[in-house]
Design a protein around this motif. Structure first.
Motif, PDB file in Angstrom:
ATOM      1  N   ILE A  57       0.841  -1.078   0.101  1.00  0.00           N
ATOM      2  CA  ILE A  57      -0.105  -0.043  -0.131  1.00  0.00           C
ATOM      3  C   ILE A  57       0.979   1.201  -0.186  1.00  0.00           C
ATOM      4  CG2 ILE A  57      -1.538   1.454   1.451  1.00  0.00           C
ATOM      5  CD1 ILE A  57      -2.954  -1.333   2.342  1.00  0.00           C
ATOM      6  N   VAL A  58       1.870   1.372   0.889  1.00  0.00           N
ATOM      7  CA  VAL A  58       2.784   2.392   0.766  1.00  0.00           C
ATOM      8  C   VAL A  58       3.303   2.777  -0.421  1.00  0.00           C
ATOM      9  CG1 VAL A  58       4.934   3.309   1.940  1.00  0.00           C
ATOM     10  CG2 VAL A  58       3.164   2.240   3.422  1.00  0.00           C
ATOM     11  N   ASP A  59       3.920   1.397  -0.888  1.00  0.00           N
ATOM     12  CA  ASP A  59       4.543   1.837  -2.440  1.00  0.00           C
ATOM     13  C   ASP A  59       3.894   2.327  -3.474  1.00  0.00           C
ATOM     14  OD1 ASP A  59       6.874   0.947  -3.942  1.00  0.00           O
ATOM     15  OD2 ASP A  59       5.487  -0.383  -5.028  1.00  0.00           O
ATOM     16  N   GLU A  60       2.304   1.998  -3.441  1.00  0.00           N
ATOM     17  CA  GLU A  60       1.524   2.408  -4.489  1.00  0.00           C
ATOM     18  C   GLU A  60       1.135   3.661  -4.130  1.00  0.00           C
ATOM     19  OE1 GLU A  60       0.650   0.917  -7.216  1.00  0.00           O
ATOM     20  OE2 GLU A  60       1.625  -1.085  -6.561  1.00  0.00           O
ATOM     21  N   LEU A  84      -3.563  -0.133  11.505  1.00  0.00           N
ATOM     22  CA  LEU A  84      -2.556   0.723  10.855  1.00  0.00           C
ATOM     23  C   LEU A  84      -3.189   1.863   9.828  1.00  0.00           C
ATOM     24  CD1 LEU A  84       0.343   1.141  10.498  1.00  0.00           C
ATOM     25  CD2 LEU A  84       0.338  -0.575   8.519  1.00  0.00           C
ATOM     26  N   HIS A  85      -2.920   2.854  10.260  1.00  0.00           N
ATOM     27  CA  HIS A  85      -3.371   4.158   9.428  1.00  0.00           C
ATOM     28  C   HIS A  85      -2.027   4.438   8.390  1.00  0.00           C
ATOM     29  CE1 HIS A  85      -6.985   4.549  11.854  1.00  0.00           C
ATOM     30  NE2 HIS A  85      -6.346   4.342  12.604  1.00  0.00           N
ATOM     31  N   ALA A 118      -6.833  -2.840   1.675  1.00  0.00           N
ATOM     32  CA  ALA A 118      -7.104  -1.985   3.022  1.00  0.00           C
ATOM     33  C   ALA A 118      -8.700  -2.234   3.177  1.00  0.00           C
ATOM     34  CB  ALA A 118      -7.094  -0.468   2.596  1.00  0.00           C
ATOM     35  N   GLN A 119      -8.898  -2.118   4.492  1.00  0.00           N
ATOM     36  CA  GLN A 119     -10.254  -1.977   5.122  1.00  0.00           C
ATOM     37  C   GLN A 119     -11.301  -0.915   4.588  1.00  0.00           C
ATOM     38  OE1 GLN A 119      -7.955  -3.630   6.999  1.00  0.00           O
ATOM     39  NE2 GLN A 119      -8.614  -5.356   5.795  1.00  0.00           N
ATOM     40  N   SER A 120     -10.276   0.242   4.386  1.00  0.00           N
ATOM     41  CA  SER A 120     -11.065   1.248   4.006  1.00  0.00           C
ATOM     42  C   SER A 120     -10.000   2.368   3.364  1.00  0.00           C
ATOM     43  CB  SER A 120     -11.852   2.173   5.145  1.00  0.00           C
ATOM     44  OG  SER A 120     -10.771   2.578   6.173  1.00  0.00           O
ATOM     45  N   THR A 121     -10.544   3.362   2.509  1.00  0.00           N
ATOM     46  CA  THR A 121      -9.733   4.334   1.904  1.00  0.00           C
ATOM     47  C   THR A 121     -10.283   5.555   1.764  1.00  0.00           C
ATOM     48  OG1 THR A 121     -10.112   3.602  -0.407  1.00  0.00           O
ATOM     49  CG2 THR A 121      -8.134   2.676   0.774  1.00  0.00           C
ATOM     50  N   GLU A 122      -9.593   6.613   1.765  1.00  0.00           N
ATOM     51  CA  GLU A 122     -10.493   8.033   1.581  1.00  0.00           C
ATOM     52  C   GLU A 122      -9.344   8.871   0.938  1.00  0.00           C
ATOM     53  OE1 GLU A 122     -10.552   9.870   5.331  1.00  0.00           O
ATOM     54  OE2 GLU A 122     -12.166   8.162   6.148  1.00  0.00           O
ATOM     55  N   VAL A 123      -9.826   9.632   0.064  1.00  0.00           N
ATOM     56  CA  VAL A 123      -8.967  10.610  -0.862  1.00  0.00           C
ATOM     57  C   VAL A 123      -9.542  12.095  -0.547  1.00  0.00           C
ATOM     58  CG1 VAL A 123      -8.220  11.348  -2.836  1.00  0.00           C
ATOM     59  CG2 VAL A 123      -8.321   8.938  -2.594  1.00  0.00           C
ATOM     60  N   LYS A 131      -4.494  14.262  -0.146  1.00  0.00           N
ATOM     61  CA  LYS A 131      -4.031  13.100   1.211  1.00  0.00           C
ATOM     62  C   LYS A 131      -5.087  12.087   0.858  1.00  0.00           C
ATOM     63  CE  LYS A 131      -4.565  14.927   5.418  1.00  0.00           C
ATOM     64  NZ  LYS A 131      -4.939  15.263   6.495  1.00  0.00           N
ATOM     65  N   VAL A 132      -4.482  11.025   0.698  1.00  0.00           N
ATOM     66  CA  VAL A 132      -4.860   9.458   0.536  1.00  0.00           C
ATOM     67  C   VAL A 132      -4.627   8.688   1.999  1.00  0.00           C
ATOM     68  CG1 VAL A 132      -4.850   7.574  -0.772  1.00  0.00           C
ATOM     69  CG2 VAL A 132      -4.472   9.440  -1.745  1.00  0.00           C
ATOM     70  N   ARG A 133      -5.674   8.215   2.526  1.00  0.00           N
ATOM     71  CA  ARG A 133      -5.516   7.304   3.820  1.00  0.00           C
ATOM     72  C   ARG A 133      -6.144   5.845   3.410  1.00  0.00           C
ATOM     73  NH1 ARG A 133      -5.918   8.717   9.395  1.00  0.00           N
ATOM     74  NH2 ARG A 133      -6.652  10.965   8.639  1.00  0.00           N
ATOM     75  N   ALA A 134      -5.422   5.133   3.913  1.00  0.00           N
ATOM     76  CA  ALA A 134      -5.915   3.611   3.787  1.00  0.00           C
ATOM     77  C   ALA A 134      -5.684   3.023   5.141  1.00  0.00           C
ATOM     78  CB  ALA A 134      -4.759   2.823   2.826  1.00  0.00           C
ATOM     79  N   CYS A 135      -6.582   2.258   5.653  1.00  0.00           N
ATOM     80  CA  CYS A 135      -6.656   1.564   7.090  1.00  0.00           C
ATOM     81  C   CYS A 135      -6.574   0.221   6.930  1.00  0.00           C
ATOM     82  CB  CYS A 135      -7.786   1.997   7.690  1.00  0.00           C
ATOM     83  SG  CYS A 135      -7.931   3.828   8.184  1.00  0.00           S
TER      84      CYS A 135
END
Length: 140
Positions: A57-60, A84-85, A118-123, A131-135
């Protein structure tokens, strides 16, 4: 970079680990973000399977930030109560669009990989960037 247990009203009442890395928004630095995350998550005792998913996920997300950001990208990792956020911020001002003349195997897979793992993602697009968040849930 920071790594300190601290309470956070945004992510819950429990103490958590937190680390921040800021890099130039260039493809040459994507591997640095990936290695930073892998080493840190191992230090935090995140199990290998979740660590591998998180590093992917970090790589992408870092690759997208390097491609579309202008000056810098930041990677924020927060491990809080089994979640993990992963938050990647860039200084880009445009939102990525899939171009119809580009073969689907060349672009666009990264977003699908992140959403699958990820269980969830937000942009969120702001005036200063994206800002992109993946949990990702992490077993104890």
């Amino acid at each position: 970079m920071t790594d300190s247990p601290s309470p956070s009203s945004l992510l819950g009442r429990h103490s958590h680990h937190r680390a921040l890395l800021t890099l130039p928004a260039q493809e040459a630095y994507v591997s640095a973000a990936r290695h930073f995350a892998a080493d840190l998550l191992e230090t935090w005792s995140v199990p290998a399977i979740e660590r591998d998913s998180a590093v992917l996920i970090v790589d992408e997300l870092a690759a997208n930030a390097a491609q579309y950001g202008h000056e810098r990208m930041t990677l924020l990792l927060v491990l809080d109560d089994g979640t993990l956020h992963i938050v990647v911020t860039d200084s880009g001002t445009t939102v990525e669009h899939h171009r119809p003349d580009t073969a689907p195997d060349e672009h666009g897979r990264g977003t699908n990989i992140v959403q699958h793992l990820a269980q969830s993602t937000e942009v969120h697009q702001t005036r200063s960037g994206r800002k992109v968040r993946a949990c990702l849930r992490c077993s104890p």
